[in-house]
Design a protein around this motif. Structure first.
Motif: not given
Length: 253
Positions: A181-184, A188-190, A195-196
């Motif tokens: 989901w973060v990739k959407t 930068d996932v890391a 932060s979240w």
């Protein structure tokens, strides 16, 4: 969420809603009518042919109205009376007159309503939506899932769905879904995760495809990202959740 699949033995639930019978106190009604700026109150209750489901859903709705500041995964500790509900709405309405100047054009808003999502196997699925606005840049939506077992006539929590000693595996699957989901929303996932960071929510429901996990605003992302839903397909959940929660095509394997 994918459309819930149908099954003959769970298809008998008939669902509708009814409005809370509520009137603003006369004094508040007079003042806000003069200002042409009355608070918007909309509270609905579930009305189905399964009273045991109605009782639990509507108790939760009462609880959300009385608290007005829902906490994710916070279960009902005490049952709110209708007098408690009315008093809470009266206070909410009165606070608008106390907090806002006469020339302000926006009105306070309180909404709580249930939605029937359908059923998977013997499990009836609902979602309660709420929205509270008391000024500022935006209101605060909230949403939670409720699952009911037609066989035992009891609510189901995530813990009830998991096989023994499989919570860590479920957590890992949810974390993988979180990263996808973060990739959407971020390249930068890391960096995003600093932060979240990921947390596991037990606000879950069944779908025709798998398990959906609902997050509230600010749980794993800023307000602008809404209330994310992480989805774990049934193909990954074999051996993780109990067979009765899997589609027949997988539970028999």
């Amino acid at each position: 969420m994918g459309a819930a699949s149908l099954s003959a033995n769970a298809g008998s639930l008939i669902s509708s809603t009814e409005y809370l019978d509520y009137q603003l106190p006369e004094k508040i009604q007079k003042i806000c009518t003069e200002r042409d700026n009355c608070p918007d109150i909309e509270v609905k209750y579930l009305k189905s042919n399964h009273s045991w489901i109605d009782n639990t859903v509507n108790a939760r709705i009462d609880n959300l109205v009385v608290n007005s500041k829902p906490t994710e995964s916070e279960h009902i500790k005490t049952k709110s009376s209708r007098a408690d509900v009315t008093a809470a709405i009266d206070d909410f309405a009165a606070s608008q007159l106390q907090d806002t100047p006469e020339e302000v054009s926006w009105a306070y808003n309180l909404m709580v309503t249930p939605e029937y999502l359908g059923h998977v196997n013997d499990f009836e699925l609902f979602e309660i939506h709420s929205y509270v606005f008391t000024g500022g840049a935006h209101g605060m939506p909230y949403s939670e899932y409720l699952i009911f077992d037609q066989q035992t006539k009891k609510p189901i929590q995530l813990a009830d769905m998991l096989q023994p000693n499989k919570k860590s595996r479920f957590n890992a699957l949810a974390y993988s879904a979180y990263k996808e989901w973060v990739k959407t929303v971020d390249e930068d996932v890391a960096s995003y995760e600093k932060s979240w960071p990921f947390t596991l929510s037990d606000n879950v429901t069944l779908t025709d495809q798998g398990i959906d996990i609902r997050y509230q605003h600010y749980s794993i992302g800023p307000y602008a990202y809404g209330m994310p839903v992480l989805s774990i397909p049934y193909s990954q959940l074999q051996g993780v959740i109990k067979p009765q929660f899997l589609p027949a095509r997988l539970s028999n394997k």
